[in-house]
Design a protein around this motif. Structure first.
Motif, mmCIF file in Angstrom:
data_model
loop_
_atom_site.group_PDB
_atom_site.id
_atom_site.type_symbol
_atom_site.label_atom_id
_atom_site.label_comp_id
_atom_site.label_asym_id
_atom_site.label_seq_id
_atom_site.Cartn_x
_atom_site.Cartn_y
_atom_site.Cartn_z
ATOM 1 N N LYS A 42 27.954 83.347 34.643
ATOM 2 C CA LYS A 42 28.291 84.766 34.691
ATOM 3 C C LYS A 42 28.036 85.229 36.111
ATOM 4 O O LYS A 42 26.976 85.026 36.654
ATOM 5 C CB LYS A 42 27.394 85.565 33.745
ATOM 6 N N ASN A 43 29.037 85.859 36.737
ATOM 7 C CA ASN A 43 28.869 86.356 38.102
ATOM 8 C C ASN A 43 28.242 87.736 38.105
ATOM 9 O O ASN A 43 27.337 88.016 38.859
ATOM 10 C CB ASN A 43 30.220 86.407 38.817
ATOM 11 N N VAL A 109 35.352 87.987 43.237
ATOM 12 C CA VAL A 109 34.621 87.160 44.195
ATOM 13 C C VAL A 109 33.129 87.373 43.931
ATOM 14 O O VAL A 109 32.662 88.519 43.912
ATOM 15 C CB VAL A 109 34.985 87.548 45.644
ATOM 16 N N PRO A 110 32.348 86.308 43.737
ATOM 17 C CA PRO A 110 30.944 86.455 43.351
ATOM 18 C C PRO A 110 30.027 86.852 44.510
ATOM 19 O O PRO A 110 30.355 86.665 45.682
ATOM 20 C CB PRO A 110 30.577 85.064 42.841
ATOM 21 N N GLU A 111 28.875 87.391 44.139
ATOM 22 C CA GLU A 111 27.817 87.644 45.111
ATOM 23 C C GLU A 111 27.452 86.325 45.773
ATOM 24 O O GLU A 111 27.501 85.275 45.145
ATOM 25 C CB GLU A 111 26.586 88.246 44.430
ATOM 26 N N GLY A 112 27.121 86.374 47.057
ATOM 27 C CA GLY A 112 26.787 85.167 47.818
ATOM 28 C C GLY A 112 27.908 84.756 48.758
ATOM 29 O O GLY A 112 27.662 84.101 49.758
ATOM 30 N N SER A 127 44.464 93.412 41.776
ATOM 31 C CA SER A 127 43.044 93.740 41.790
ATOM 32 C C SER A 127 42.231 92.619 42.428
ATOM 33 O O SER A 127 42.394 91.448 42.076
ATOM 34 C CB SER A 127 42.575 93.965 40.344
ATOM 35 N N ILE A 128 41.346 93.007 43.364
ATOM 36 C CA ILE A 128 40.377 92.079 43.951
ATOM 37 C C ILE A 128 39.038 92.791 43.976
ATOM 38 O O ILE A 128 38.923 93.895 44.515
ATOM 39 C CB ILE A 128 40.755 91.666 45.389
ATOM 40 N N LYS A 129 38.018 92.168 43.376
ATOM 41 C CA LYS A 129 36.670 92.723 43.412
ATOM 42 C C LYS A 129 35.852 91.913 44.406
ATOM 43 O O LYS A 129 35.699 90.694 44.266
ATOM 44 C CB LYS A 129 36.011 92.678 42.038
ATOM 45 N N LEU A 130 35.332 92.596 45.436
ATOM 46 C CA LEU A 130 34.588 91.935 46.508
ATOM 47 C C LEU A 130 33.086 92.084 46.296
ATOM 48 O O LEU A 130 32.627 93.107 45.781
ATOM 49 C CB LEU A 130 34.993 92.545 47.858
ATOM 50 N N PRO A 131 32.303 91.097 46.754
ATOM 51 C CA PRO A 131 30.847 91.164 46.591
ATOM 52 C C PRO A 131 30.181 92.005 47.680
ATOM 53 O O PRO A 131 30.756 92.213 48.750
ATOM 54 C CB PRO A 131 30.431 89.696 46.730
ATOM 55 N N THR A 132 28.978 92.435 47.419
ATOM 56 C CA THR A 132 28.216 93.205 48.416
ATOM 57 C C THR A 132 27.732 92.324 49.559
ATOM 58 O O THR A 132 27.341 92.831 50.605
ATOM 59 C CB THR A 132 26.998 93.890 47.772
ATOM 60 N N THR A 133 27.768 91.007 49.394
ATOM 61 C CA THR A 133 27.313 90.068 50.426
ATOM 62 C C THR A 133 28.386 89.774 51.470
ATOM 63 O O THR A 133 28.115 89.098 52.457
ATOM 64 C CB THR A 133 26.890 88.741 49.780
ATOM 65 N N LEU A 134 29.602 90.293 51.281
ATOM 66 C CA LEU A 134 30.728 89.961 52.145
ATOM 67 C C LEU A 134 30.539 90.483 53.567
ATOM 68 O O LEU A 134 30.203 91.642 53.772
ATOM 69 C CB LEU A 134 32.022 90.542 51.561
ATOM 70 N N LYS A 135 30.784 89.618 54.563
ATOM 71 C CA LYS A 135 30.689 89.983 55.983
ATOM 72 C C LYS A 135 32.049 89.946 56.676
ATOM 73 O O LYS A 135 32.271 90.664 57.637
ATOM 74 C CB LYS A 135 29.745 89.023 56.733
ATOM 75 N N SER A 136 32.967 89.080 56.219
ATOM 76 C CA SER A 136 34.251 88.894 56.876
ATOM 77 C C SER A 136 35.364 88.868 55.831
ATOM 78 O O SER A 136 35.234 88.214 54.800
ATOM 79 C CB SER A 136 34.220 87.576 57.657
ATOM 80 N N LEU A 137 36.485 89.579 56.131
ATOM 81 C CA LEU A 137 37.578 89.709 55.170
ATOM 82 C C LEU A 137 38.918 89.582 55.874
ATOM 83 O O LEU A 137 39.121 90.144 56.953
ATOM 84 C CB LEU A 137 37.490 91.072 54.477
ATOM 85 N N SER A 138 39.855 88.857 55.245
ATOM 86 C CA SER A 138 41.220 88.735 55.733
ATOM 87 C C SER A 138 42.149 88.664 54.525
ATOM 88 O O SER A 138 42.017 87.762 53.695
ATOM 89 C CB SER A 138 41.359 87.470 56.583
#
Length: 191
Positions: A42-43, A109-112, A127-138
Motif C-alpha cells: 500500500k503506497n 507515484v509513491p512517497e520516496g 490524472s497523476i498523483k505526485l509524492p511530497t518527496t519529489l524534487k525533479s519533474l518532467s
C-alpha cells in the motif's frame, strides 16, 4: 547572463542524475523486468495496492541501494507504482516511449520517489498523483492531463509540454523552470 543560465541548466541536470546515482562506487549496474519477488504494498491510504513488480522494467543503481523504473508493461489502465522493487526503494521513475502509456488513464507515484519523468504521447492519461518527496519533474505530451498538484519540496521543473493544464500553482521551493511549451490551455500561473 549566459554563464549563469548554463550553470543553472547544469545544476538541474546534476540534481536529476544525483537522484539516481548518489553514493555509487561499484562499476556495474543491474537491470531486470521485475520477475523476482512480488512486493505489492500500500503506497498511501487511498491509493490502493501497487501494481506487481512484474509490470515494470527497472534498473538498480551501481551500489544496489535504489531502483529506477524505466518502463511499464502491465495490463492495468491505472498504475500505482510500487515503493520498493526486490526490497530496494524506488527513487526514480523515467517512462520514455512507454508502449502501454496510450492505454493508461491514471498514475500514482509513491512517497520516496525524488525524480519523475513521463513522456507521451498519450491522450488517455488524465490524472497523476505526485509524492511530497519529489524534487525533479518532467512531463510532456499528455493533452488530457487537466490538473496537476505540484508538491511543496519540488525544486526542478525540467519540462511541462503539451498538457491540458489550465492553472499552475508552483511551490515556494521551486528553483528552476526549464520549459512550459505548448500548453495552449494554460490560463493562470501562480508563483
Amino acid at each position: 547572463m549566459k554563464k549563469k543560465l548554463i550553470s543553472i541548466v547544469v545544476l538541474s541536470m546534476a540534481i536529476i542524475s544525483l537522484a539516481f546515482t548518489a553514493g555509487s562506487d561499484k562499476k556495474d549496474s543491474v537491470s531486470g523486468s521485475g520477475t523476482a519477488k512480488e512486493s505489492v504494498k500500500k503506497n498511501e491510504k487511498s491509493n490502493g495496492k501497487a501494481n506487481p513488480e512484474s509490470d515494470f522494467n527497472f534498473e538498480a543503481n551501481e551500489d544496489f541501494t535504489q531502483v529506477m523504473i524505466t518502463d511499464y508493461k502491465g495490463e492495468s489502465n491505472h498504475i500505482v507504482i510500487p515503493s520498493e522493487i526486490q526490497g530496494l526503494p524506488v527513487t526514480t521513475v523515467s517512462l520514455y516511449n512507454c508502449m502501454r502509456l496510450p492505454y493508461v488513464t491514471s498514475i500514482v507515484v509513491p512517497e520516496g520517489v525524488v525524480s519523475f519523468e513521463l513522456r507521451g504521447p498519450s491522450h488517455s492519461v488524465t490524472s497523476i498523483k505526485l509524492p511530497t518527496t519529489l524534487k525533479s519533474l518532467s512531463i510532456s505530451d499528455l493533452p488530457n492531463l487537466k490538473d496537476l498538484n505540484f508538491p511543496e519540496g519540488l525544486e526542478v521543473l525540467y519540462k511541462l509540454w503539451n498538457t491540458g493544464i489550465t492553472e499552475i500553482n508552483f511551490p515556494s521551493t521551486l528553483k528552476f523552470i526549464n520549459n512550459l511549451r505548448w500548453n495552449d490551455n494554460l490560463e493562470k500561473i501562480i508563483i
